[in-house]
Every structure is written in C-alpha cells, then in structure tokens.
Design an enzyme around this catalytic site. Structure first.
Site, PDB file in Angstrom:
ATOM      1  N   HIS A  47      -4.296 -32.018  18.592  1.00 34.95           N
ATOM      2  CA  HIS A  47      -3.093 -32.733  19.034  1.00 34.95           C
ATOM      3  C   HIS A  47      -1.980 -31.760  19.369  1.00 34.95           C
ATOM      4  O   HIS A  47      -0.812 -32.140  19.425  1.00 34.95           O
ATOM      5  CB  HIS A  47      -2.658 -33.712  17.941  1.00 34.95           C
ATOM      6  CG  HIS A  47      -3.746 -34.696  17.615  1.00 34.95           C
ATOM      7  ND1 HIS A  47      -3.941 -35.855  18.330  1.00 34.95           N
ATOM      8  CD2 HIS A  47      -4.750 -34.647  16.694  1.00 34.95           C
ATOM      9  CE1 HIS A  47      -4.993 -36.504  17.833  1.00 34.95           C
ATOM     10  NE2 HIS A  47      -5.505 -35.780  16.849  1.00 34.95           N
TER      11      HIS A  47
ATOM     12  N   GLY B  30      -4.667  -1.381   5.024  1.00 34.17           N
ATOM     13  CA  GLY B  30      -3.834  -2.497   4.561  1.00 34.17           C
ATOM     14  C   GLY B  30      -4.474  -3.846   4.837  1.00 34.17           C
ATOM     15  O   GLY B  30      -4.554  -4.706   3.965  1.00 34.17           O
ATOM     16  N   ARG B  31      -4.973  -4.034   6.068  1.00 35.66           N
ATOM     17  CA  ARG B  31      -5.543  -5.348   6.412  1.00 35.66           C
ATOM     18  C   ARG B  31      -6.949  -5.532   5.861  1.00 35.66           C
ATOM     19  O   ARG B  31      -7.582  -6.560   6.098  1.00 35.66           O
ATOM     20  CB  ARG B  31      -5.493  -5.554   7.929  1.00 35.66           C
ATOM     21  CG  ARG B  31      -6.149  -4.475   8.756  1.00 35.66           C
ATOM     22  CD  ARG B  31      -5.763  -4.620  10.231  1.00 35.66           C
ATOM     23  NE  ARG B  31      -6.228  -3.511  11.059  1.00 35.66           N
ATOM     24  CZ  ARG B  31      -5.584  -2.382  11.236  1.00 35.66           C
ATOM     25  NH1 ARG B  31      -4.440  -2.157  10.618  1.00 35.66           N
ATOM     26  NH2 ARG B  31      -6.073  -1.435  12.026  1.00 35.66           N
TER      27      ARG B  31
ATOM     28  N   LYS C 250       9.295  -0.114  13.558  1.00 40.41           N
ATOM     29  CA  LYS C 250       9.913   0.082  12.230  1.00 40.41           C
ATOM     30  C   LYS C 250      10.977   1.170  12.318  1.00 40.41           C
ATOM     31  O   LYS C 250      12.053   1.054  11.730  1.00 40.41           O
ATOM     32  CB  LYS C 250       8.851   0.527  11.216  1.00 40.41           C
ATOM     33  CG  LYS C 250       7.869  -0.548  10.790  1.00 40.41           C
ATOM     34  CD  LYS C 250       6.986   0.012   9.685  1.00 40.41           C
ATOM     35  CE  LYS C 250       5.799  -0.878   9.399  1.00 40.41           C
ATOM     36  NZ  LYS C 250       4.835  -0.272   8.484  1.00 40.41           N
TER      37      LYS C 250
ATOM     38  N   GLU D 202      10.686  -4.660   4.138  1.00 39.05           N
ATOM     39  CA  GLU D 202      10.723  -6.060   3.708  1.00 39.05           C
ATOM     40  C   GLU D 202      10.424  -6.159   2.214  1.00 39.05           C
ATOM     41  O   GLU D 202      11.141  -6.811   1.446  1.00 39.05           O
ATOM     42  CB  GLU D 202       9.677  -6.902   4.466  1.00 39.05           C
ATOM     43  CG  GLU D 202       9.946  -7.082   5.942  1.00 39.05           C
ATOM     44  CD  GLU D 202       9.277  -6.035   6.801  1.00 39.05           C
ATOM     45  OE1 GLU D 202       9.113  -4.876   6.336  1.00 39.05           O
ATOM     46  OE2 GLU D 202       8.925  -6.363   7.944  1.00 39.05           O
TER      47      GLU D 202
ATOM     48  N   GLU E 136      -4.286  -6.116  15.062  1.00 38.45           N
ATOM     49  CA  GLU E 136      -3.834  -4.793  14.626  1.00 38.45           C
ATOM     50  C   GLU E 136      -4.983  -3.797  14.814  1.00 38.45           C
ATOM     51  O   GLU E 136      -4.750  -2.618  15.059  1.00 38.45           O
ATOM     52  CB  GLU E 136      -3.395  -4.843  13.149  1.00 38.45           C
ATOM     53  CG  GLU E 136      -2.158  -4.005  12.868  1.00 38.45           C
ATOM     54  CD  GLU E 136      -1.530  -4.271  11.510  1.00 38.45           C
ATOM     55  OE1 GLU E 136      -0.410  -4.804  11.475  1.00 38.45           O
ATOM     56  OE2 GLU E 136      -2.139  -3.955  10.473  1.00 38.45           O
TER      57      GLU E 136
ATOM     58  N   LYS F  27       0.845  -1.198   0.000  1.00 35.18           N
ATOM     59  CA  LYS F  27       0.000   0.000   0.000  1.00 35.18           C
ATOM     60  C   LYS F  27       0.885   1.254   0.000  1.00 35.18           C
ATOM     61  O   LYS F  27       0.703   2.152  -0.801  1.00 35.18           O
ATOM     62  CB  LYS F  27      -0.929  -0.010   1.222  1.00 35.18           C
ATOM     63  CG  LYS F  27      -1.807   1.213   1.290  1.00 35.18           C
ATOM     64  CD  LYS F  27      -2.771   1.191   2.448  1.00 35.18           C
ATOM     65  CE  LYS F  27      -3.493   2.537   2.505  1.00 35.18           C
ATOM     66  NZ  LYS F  27      -4.395   2.646   3.642  1.00 35.18           N
TER      67      LYS F  27
HETATM   68  O1  F6P Z   1       2.174  -4.416   9.768  1.00 33.24           O
HETATM   69  C1  F6P Z   1       2.020  -3.052   9.617  1.00 33.24           C
HETATM   70  C2  F6P Z   1       1.536  -2.710   8.277  1.00 33.24           C
HETATM   71  O2  F6P Z   1       1.527  -1.341   8.222  1.00 33.24           O
HETATM   72  C3  F6P Z   1       0.181  -3.320   7.968  1.00 33.24           C
HETATM   73  O3  F6P Z   1      -0.887  -2.582   8.419  1.00 33.24           O
HETATM   74  C4  F6P Z   1       0.256  -3.481   6.498  1.00 33.24           C
HETATM   75  O4  F6P Z   1      -0.679  -4.412   6.062  1.00 33.24           O
HETATM   76  C5  F6P Z   1       1.681  -3.934   6.315  1.00 33.24           C
HETATM   77  O5  F6P Z   1       2.414  -3.180   7.251  1.00 33.24           O
HETATM   78  C6  F6P Z   1       2.239  -3.763   4.945  1.00 33.24           C
HETATM   79  O6  F6P Z   1       2.229  -2.434   4.542  1.00 33.24           O
HETATM   80  P1  F6P Z   1       2.335  -2.031   3.017  1.00 33.24           P
HETATM   81  O7  F6P Z   1       1.184  -2.626   2.310  1.00 33.24           O
HETATM   82  O8  F6P Z   1       2.292  -0.539   3.012  1.00 33.24           O
HETATM   83  O9  F6P Z   1       3.626  -2.565   2.498  1.00 33.24           O
END
Ligand code: F6P
Length: 530
Positions: free
Chosen positions: A368, A251-252, A496, A198, A337, A192
C-alpha cells in the site's frame, strides 16, 4: 596500479572486458525468465527460491566460469581463514570467526573468553535484579544488528525494557530516556571506534541524566562495547564493564561480537547462541556446498545479472513479517556501505555499475506504499520476498492471508497481465469498446519482473542468524566479482570530517570557512541562533 598491496599483484582485468563476463551476460539474456523450472536451494534451514529469476544450464555454467575468472575460491578461503580480505585497511574481515562454535586457533582464546564474559555478565545482572531498563547507545553497525534482533525476537516482550538511541538529534536521546527510572537503568554504549560523534554525545547526555538524578557513581550504570577499550576507559567506564571485539570485525558485521550484548540482556543468552549457530550453519553451507547449489553464491550471481545485464538499479527487500521491521535498514547498511564503490582493488574505475540501491519495508504495508511502482512503473526492481513457513501468533487466518499476499505479489510481478487479455475481460462489462481498450492499457501489467523468495521455517534466533549470514556472503561474492573491497567505507568518513568543521563554525569556535554560497548562508544563519 602502483601502491596496491603486493598480494594483489595479479592483474585484475576490467570486468567488462573479460570473456567470462561477456559469456555470463549473453547467457543471462538468453536465459528463461518465465519461471519455467522450479529452482529452490536449501541452506542452513532456509529455502531460497530462485525460480522467478533468470535461469538456464548455460547461465549456471557461465556463472561458475565467471567466479573462476575472478579467483573466487581463493578469495573465499582468504575470508574464511582470516587472511587480508579488507585490503585498504590491511586487515581480515573475520566475522565468521566470531560465530564459529570452535573459532579458529589464532583467535579462539580471545573470542571464547569474550563470549563467556558477556554471558557471565548477563547472568550476574539477572541475578542482581537491579536494572529493569536498558538504554542502548550506538549507531550504524553498533545499532542495527541488536535493534533488529531484539525487535524481531522480542516482539512479544523482552526481559527488560529496551530503548535504542542512535541519532544525534536530541529528540532521540530525549525519547530514549523519557519516563525511565535512572536508578534502575543500565546504559550500554556500543561503538567499535569509540570515536563516533553521535554515540559519544548521546552517552554524555545519558551520563548527565544519571548524575542529575543524584546517582553518586553514574559509571556503575554504564557498560561499553568497543574495539577501543582504551578510549572507553579514558571516558570513565570501569574495565570490568568494557566488552571488546577486534578491528578485524567490521562495524556492519559486528552483531556476532560483544555488540550482541543487548540481545542477551533483552532475550537471554540463548538468543545470542541461536543467532550465532544459525549464522555458523550458513557459513558452513557457504564454505562447503557445491557452487551450483550454494545459496549465497547463486543469490549473488542472480543479483549481478539483475544489476548489470538487466539494468536494475535497485533491489527491493520485502519481508512478509511485521517483526522484521528493522531488516531493511540493516541490509541497507550491509549492502550499500559494502558495495557502494566505484574503484576496484587496484584503484582503477570499476567497469560496470556496482551495488544497487536497497530499499523496502515489510509486506503487506509495502503493497500500500510503493508496490504500484514495482508493478507498473517503467523501471521496476527485483524483489527479495522473505517469509516464515509458520507464524508464532494464534491467528492462522492472518498467516494464510499474509502468505497469499506474498505469493500473489510475486505472481503478479512475474506473469503480468497483457492489455489484450484485459481488453477481452473489459469488453464483457463495458458497452464502449474504445473505453475498454483505453482502460485495458491503464490496467495492464508488464510482468517479467524478477524476484527471490526466501522461506524461513519460523522466525527464530537460528533462522535469523542464517538469513543475515546469507546476505553477508552474497555481498562478499558480488564484491569479488566486481573486484571491489566490500569491507571499507571511506565515503562515510569525508562527511564526518566536514561535519566536525561545520560544528566548530556553528559554535563560533572557528570563522566560517571557504564554503559554497548556500552552505555559508546557512552556517551564518544558524551561527547567530545556536
Ligand atoms: O556509518 C559509518 C560507520 O563507520 C559504520 O561503518 C559503523 O557501523 C558506524 O559508523 C558506527 O561506528 P562505531 O561503531 O565506530 O561507532
């Protein structure tokens, strides 16, 4: 409190002090917890069985009064009509607009155009026949949704090989690329913000892999899905391969947007359509069903009673469907979250505990692994059992056993088995009555442990969409009652920032900062080695 936006001017009384909350808590304590009455709500094709949760006409009434006290009607309208539901980021949380058959006028053009672009792109890629593998790079909300849907509905195979890479751990990207032919691989970068460490690092790694394979223009293989098209362009992605969504889709909550692109690449556009339709059907139910039969609303009230009245600190999710292996982490992000907050909309401490820890795994594996704790541990946890009425495999005996196990676990949690019954049973086998009594205490189950059973007709894109939307709305209702913002995630941001500083120090680009002795020790240790 000063500083809060003007539309929140109406004072929000601390929940615990309100008469409505006290009445709700008292009614919950007096309610039937022994499943005396069958209570099944129908919603968008799903059956939500709340029979083994606390229930009574008094509790139902008190729940409705609580919703009225927290101005639920106005908040639901704000959510569904694209008002500012996410007040700390001053924007809507309009994921429902993304899945509406006819999106609301204000955003209809953009939503439909992007929906069409995604479908046209998939048709083009199918016709071209150039890619037989897709490496999807994204994390959190830009990963869990597509990964869940692709693995759930593509359990018997996908139209092209799909790899999902999220973690910054180099093993993840290494495994994600391993054995693929770069010339026949498409890389989809979903983020987003297009600013996530990452994702950007994994994307660069994939680009190097394409380049090292001698591909003259690696960007031809790269697609981006983002709300920050400018950043994707700056990185080098061609504008025609950038699919967008908007800041008002959290995002979620973004699987309903172009983030669903890998679903269409893996399963066809029909899967994406079905998913959206199922979620939209749940939205209609949430908007229109009377509150006493409104599944997300009643699921939310049930959760509130479990968390705040009966003191359960966690919620176990037990999908009795091996295809739903990624459902638990998806819901963990959605619930934790969203509801892991300690401050209300006015910036005041919330007066009661908020979102529970969410955990679990598919049954019967969970039986289990941790069901012992659920049955006989001193605390226990409410369990959401999720199962399909019909399976899609040719082994009816397996489905019968799966269903039997699911129902048996619920029954054991509910009924328990008192030591006295066990003692009588054991006395018939044991010659020593003292040993029988001793063993009976070890084997006794307390019972009285609540659960919900959610039954899907079959696992389809439609029913999965409805299921995810059910949980989204449940979370929203709980946010309203607790008076918190379920659409921000400031807690994730701080870590972060710290990670960025530590990464600089590890790389020797900055001196080791003012850190606690342990962190400083390990930064020094790795600084020399990395
Ligand atoms: O985990 C934190 C977060 O900001 C989430 O809300 C989001 O889904 C994820 O990082 C990834 O963010 P982006 O889609 O901006 O890479």
């Amino acid at each position: 409190m000063k500083g809060a936006p003007a539309y929140l001017s109406q004072a929000l009384a601390p929940l615990a002090d309100t008469a409505a909350w006290k009445a709700f808590a008292e009614a919950a304590l007096r309610a039937d917890r022994g499943a005396g009455t069958l209570r099944v709500l129908e919603a968008a094709g799903l059956a939500v069985d709340l029979s083994t949760q606390a229930q009574s006409p008094e509790l139902l009434e008190a729940g409705l009064a609580l919703l009225a006290e927290r101005d639920f009607g106005a908040w639901r309208e704000r959510l569904l009509e694209g008002g500012i539901a996410n007040c700390t980021e001053n924007r809507a949380a309009w994921h429902t607009a993304l899945r509406a058959e006819e999106p609301p006028g204000r955003v209809a053009g953009r939503v439909l155009a992007e929906r069409d672009r995604v479908r046209a792109f998939v048709r083009h890629i199918d016709a071209q026949g150039r890619y037989d593998s897709v490496v999807h790079i994204g994390i959190g909300g830009s990963d869990w949704g597509p990964k869940l849907v692709v693995s759930a509905l593509g359990y018997a195979g996908t139209r092209r090989q799909m790899r999902f890479v999220s973690n910054i751990d180099g093993h993840a990207i290494e495994a994600g690329l391993l054995g693929l032919d770069p010339r026949r691989t498409m890389v989809v970068v979903s983020s987003k913000s297009f600013n996530t460490t990452e994702t950007l690092n994994n994307a660069q790694c994939a680009l190097r892999w394409l380049r090292e394979a001698g591909i003259a223009d690696p960007w031809e293989h790269v697609v981006a899905v983002t709300a920050n098209a400018e950043a994707a362009k700056r990185m080098g992605v061609a504008p025609e391969r950038i699919f967008t969504f908007w800041d008002w889709a959290g995002g979620r909550y973004s699987v309903w947007s172009a983030i669903g692109l890998p679903i269409a690449l893996a399963l066809g556009a029909e899967a994406l359509d079905g998913l959206l339709q199922g979620a939209a059907a749940m939205d209609a139910h949430f908007a229109q069903a009377p509150l006493e039969r409104n599944a997300p609303v009643q699921l939310a009230l049930t959760g509130l009673a479990n968390r705040n009245v009966f003191g359960y600190a966690s919620l176990n999710i037990a999908p009795y469907d091996a295809r739903l292996v990624h459902l638990v982490p998806y819901l963990q992000q959605l619930e934790m979250e969203s509801l892991g907050k300690s401050v209300d909309l006015h910036g005041q401490p919330v007066s009661v505990p908020t979102g529970p820890v969410v955990w679990g795994m598919p049954g019967t594996d969970g039986q289990h692994t941790f069901f012992q704790w659920l049955h006989q541990g001193p605390e226990g946890a409410p369990v959401d059992f999720i199962i399909c009425r019909e399976a899609d495999h040719p082994y009816p005996e397996h489905h019968r056993l799966l269903v039997a196990n699911c129902l048996a676990q619920r029954e054991a949690l509910l009924r328990g088995k008192p030591a006295s019954t066990l003692e009588t049973e054991l006395a018939a086998k044991e010659s020593d009555p003292e040993r029988a009594a001793w063993l009976a205490r070890h084997k006794a189950h307390p019972g009285g442990r609540p659960s919900t059973l959610i039954v899907l007709p079959r696992l389809t894109a439609h029913s999965l969409g409805a299921l995810l939307a059910l949980y989204e709305h449940k979370v929203f209702v709980q946010g309203v009652v607790w008076g918190i913002n379920p659409f921000d995630q400031w807690g994730v941001e701080y870590g972060k920032v710290l990670a960025t500083g530590i990464a600089e120090e590890l790389a020797g680009k900055a001196p080791v900062g003012q850190r606690d002795p342990s962190t400083a020790h390990w930064v020094e240790a790795w600084r020399a080695a990395l």
